[in-house]
Scaffold this motif. Sequence first.
Motif, mmCIF file in Angstrom:
data_model
loop_
_atom_site.group_PDB
_atom_site.id
_atom_site.type_symbol
_atom_site.label_atom_id
_atom_site.label_comp_id
_atom_site.label_asym_id
_atom_site.label_seq_id
_atom_site.Cartn_x
_atom_site.Cartn_y
_atom_site.Cartn_z
ATOM 1 N N ASP A 66 0.842 -1.188 0.000
ATOM 2 C CA ASP A 66 0.000 0.000 0.000
ATOM 3 C C ASP A 66 0.877 1.238 0.000
ATOM 4 O O ASP A 66 2.105 1.155 -0.120
ATOM 5 C CB ASP A 66 -1.002 -0.022 1.158
ATOM 6 C CG ASP A 66 -0.351 0.194 2.525
ATOM 7 O OD1 ASP A 66 0.872 0.414 2.589
ATOM 8 O OD2 ASP A 66 -1.086 0.147 3.536
ATOM 9 N N PRO A 72 -1.605 1.297 -5.345
ATOM 10 C CA PRO A 72 -1.754 2.062 -4.104
ATOM 11 C C PRO A 72 -1.872 3.557 -4.350
ATOM 12 O O PRO A 72 -1.439 4.075 -5.385
ATOM 13 C CB PRO A 72 -0.468 1.739 -3.355
ATOM 14 C CG PRO A 72 0.527 1.470 -4.445
ATOM 15 C CD PRO A 72 -0.236 0.800 -5.544
ATOM 16 N N GLY A 97 -3.597 1.612 3.198
ATOM 17 C CA GLY A 97 -4.788 0.803 2.959
ATOM 18 C C GLY A 97 -5.786 1.341 1.968
ATOM 19 O O GLY A 97 -6.950 0.937 1.988
ATOM 20 N N PHE A 101 -6.570 1.988 -2.220
ATOM 21 C CA PHE A 101 -6.127 1.537 -3.534
ATOM 22 C C PHE A 101 -7.100 1.998 -4.613
ATOM 23 O O PHE A 101 -8.252 2.321 -4.339
ATOM 24 C CB PHE A 101 -6.029 0.005 -3.571
ATOM 25 C CG PHE A 101 -5.108 -0.572 -2.537
ATOM 26 C CD1 PHE A 101 -3.783 -0.805 -2.840
ATOM 27 C CD2 PHE A 101 -5.561 -0.870 -1.260
ATOM 28 C CE1 PHE A 101 -2.920 -1.337 -1.883
ATOM 29 C CE2 PHE A 101 -4.712 -1.398 -0.297
ATOM 30 C CZ PHE A 101 -3.388 -1.627 -0.612
ATOM 31 N N HIS A 132 -10.866 0.937 0.169
ATOM 32 C CA HIS A 132 -9.986 0.964 1.332
ATOM 33 C C HIS A 132 -10.242 -0.261 2.191
ATOM 34 O O HIS A 132 -11.303 -0.887 2.125
ATOM 35 C CB HIS A 132 -10.177 2.251 2.138
ATOM 36 C CG HIS A 132 -11.528 2.392 2.782
ATOM 37 N ND1 HIS A 132 -11.710 2.711 4.097
ATOM 38 C CD2 HIS A 132 -12.786 2.270 2.269
ATOM 39 C CE1 HIS A 132 -12.993 2.781 4.386
ATOM 40 N NE2 HIS A 132 -13.668 2.523 3.300
#
Length: 215
Positions: free
Chosen positions: A43, A81, A87, A89, A101
């Motif tokens: 991420d 990411p 977290g 993307f 997310h």
Amino acid sequence: MLFRSDLRRTRIDGDRVTTTTWHGGTQHDEVETTPAGHHALRDGVGRLLVGDYRGNQRWTPDGWRPLTLPPQESWLFAWRPIPGVAGVFRRSRGAPDAVAHIVGDALVPLPGTIDAAPWDGDVALLTATGVERWSPAEDRRTPVPFAIPASPTVIARDGCGRLWVGGDSVVLEPDQVVTFPGIAGRTWTSAVGLEDGVALTDGYVIAELRRECSP
């Protein structure tokens, strides 16, 4: 198998993941032992995810946890990411609800999103009707006054703190339409913020648009 993201390459071989980064022309290798898998992804803050046809997992301070992806995309390599954001993307090919997310053990899409960019600890979300500032910690989305172009596809933030949105034209915050020769009619699929502008690509050509930062 190799997966590239900017100046980073991740190689996964059984239960060993080697991540290679380049800084100032110097190569740095980081080797980790992971569950066996066929593809790997990090991420925006470097947290590792691995997976294959059997499922996906992510590394947490408590160890490896299962990760369920949205039904439209079951493979990690379909995502990229958002730099600097944990977290979060975006689908690499773009789609409705393209930004997602991690919530618990699942990657959950954000409704109506097209693209996203980091924004001082928050995230700038691009939708078909405008730009929103999203706080992941509070899961709060706030509309931002921004004159987006027709058919918007990408958003980025440059080193001056300005937002750029690409579509039929390119709009630079606050309401300046930036026109450069040779970009009309392009469907931009990716945007990366530069120190004083943005780099756009449609998968075939790359355009760099630059404007001096305001004093």
